[in-house]
Design a protein around this motif. Structure first.
Motif, PDB file in Angstrom:
ATOM      1  N   SER A 112       0.357  -0.782   0.098  1.00 42.98           N
ATOM      2  CA  SER A 112       0.391   0.169  -0.051  1.00 42.98           C
ATOM      3  C   SER A 112       0.720   1.389   0.057  1.00 42.98           C
ATOM      4  CB  SER A 112      -0.915  -0.426   0.981  1.00 42.98           C
ATOM      5  OG  SER A 112      -1.581   1.206   1.482  1.00 42.98           O
ATOM      6  N   HIS A 113       2.420   1.168   0.768  1.00 42.50           N
ATOM      7  CA  HIS A 113       2.482   2.264   1.196  1.00 42.50           C
ATOM      8  C   HIS A 113       3.804   2.680  -0.256  1.00 42.50           C
ATOM      9  CE1 HIS A 113       5.865   4.408   3.542  1.00 42.50           C
ATOM     10  NE2 HIS A 113       5.717   5.491   2.237  1.00 42.50           N
ATOM     11  N   SER A 115       0.930   4.387  -2.806  1.00 43.20           N
ATOM     12  CA  SER A 115       1.063   5.425  -2.403  1.00 43.20           C
ATOM     13  C   SER A 115       2.121   6.661  -3.392  1.00 43.20           C
ATOM     14  CB  SER A 115       0.680   5.776  -0.874  1.00 43.20           C
ATOM     15  OG  SER A 115       0.680   7.089  -0.934  1.00 43.20           O
TER      16      SER A 115
END
Length: 346
Positions: free
Chosen positions: A305-306, A309
């Motif tokens: 997810s990081h 992003s």
């Protein structure tokens, strides 16, 4: 001979006074030496654009006593027709006396300070018309030649010195900031390559390998704050904090992600910001692989997810950069479960 307490006290006092006097004299001598060097600098500092033989007298048949290579300094003493009397390679002596500026010459270099005569050609001083462009152009040519497969010997080192002369001799030139940066970067990349060949380069902890000399990079940041050159210098300085070999452990990519994201926050619109963000995203992709191998699904999902992003941030802020496209590609591979670290063979 037995001395009374008073005599012993008097003897110690005289000894201390002698030591203080000697120290004062030494300090005065050093200060005088520096003042003298500064006087020479103001009066007649110069460098050469080509290899110049130093002769014992103004005669091509005279004995050769030294060699000045591009970028090294001379101090002009007098002129005699087509000849110039100089103190040659004076910068070598200065660097040897300054612990904060370690010498940077090829291992096989034999240059030494010497007094003699050189031909009056290819000499550039702070008073030379268009001297900043002449030095910068010569340095840029040498830097390009240094990247060629069969580069001229010592071309990169000479480019480093000539760029530095631009900033030293012509501090108000519009070329000075770029020259200071390129001088520092040439040296940085050469030292980085040298250190990468050492066994210690594979150590996980950065402190276990020799640190790259950062004095010139820090000088760029100090002298040109807020410029793109300061931002590029700050990016290079990250090298000294990176791990050598991650050894398959999450510790290093976690720490390095933080370094690159902190840089991106500090220089949001810098010329290296997109690269820094991609470097951070890549390390998050590496963490996905590492955590998956360790069967830590929650951490792997968080890293994925990081990474996504950061890829979105790259696409929004730097849409025209190659790093935006690379970040999108990297995020896709992570989402597809393709290993980013190690091998991936299904």
């Amino acid at each position: 001979m037995n001395l009374s307490p008073w005599d012993r006290h008097l003897k110690r006092s005289i000894s201390c006074a002698a030591i203080l006097l000697a120290a004062s004299c030494a300090a005065f001598a050093q200060r005088s030496k520096q003042d003298k060097a500064a006087g020479y600098d103001r009066a007649a500092r110069a460098t050469v654009l080509h290899e110049a033989n130093v002769y014992i007298s103004p005669d091509a048949d005279a004995q050769k006593i030294s060699l000045v290579t591009p970028g090294h300094e001379v101090v002009v003493i007098e002129r005699n027709g087509p000849w110039v009397r100089v103190f040659a390679n004076t910068d070598v002596e200065e660097k040897a006396d300054d612990a904060d500026k370690p010498d940077f010459v090829p291992d096989d270099s034999t240059v030494t300070p010497a007094s003699g005569w050189i031909r009056d050609k290819g000499i550039v001083s702070p008073s030379t018309k268009n001297g900043d462009a002449i030095l910068y152009g010569t340095a840029a040519t040498l830097e390009e030649q240094a990247s060629e497969p069969h580069a001229p010997k010592n071309a990169a080192e000479q480019a480093h010195l000539l760029y530095r002369r631009v900033a030293d001799y012509f501090p108000d030139s519009p070329l000075a900031p770029a020259a200071a940066w390129r001088s520092a970067d040439v040296r940085w990349q050469l030292e980085k390559l040298d250190i990468s060949t050492l066994p210690s380069a594979r150590e996980q902890e950065a402190y276990l390998r020799p640190a790259l000399y950062d004095g010139e990079m820090k000088k760029v940041i100090k002298n040109y704050p807020g410029s793109k050159f300061a931002a590029m210098a700050a990016f290079d300085l990250i090298d000294n904090k990176l791990c050598g070999d991650w050894q398959g452990l999450p510790k290093c990519p976690e720490m390095e992600t933080g370094l690159y994201e902190k840089y991106a926050q500090q220089f949001p619109d810098g010329p290296k910001t997109a690269e820094a963000l991609y470097d951070a995203e890549y390390r998050q992709g590496v963490l996905v692989t590492m955590y998956t191998v360790q069967e830590e699904k929650k951490r792997a999902d968080n890293a994925a997810s990081h990474a996504q992003s950061i890829a979105d941030q790259l696409k929004t802020k730097f849409p025209a950069s190659d790093y935006a496209a690379r970040g999108t590609s990297l995020a896709f591979r992570i989402a597809q479960g393709i290993s980013i670290y190690g091998t991936d063979r299904d």
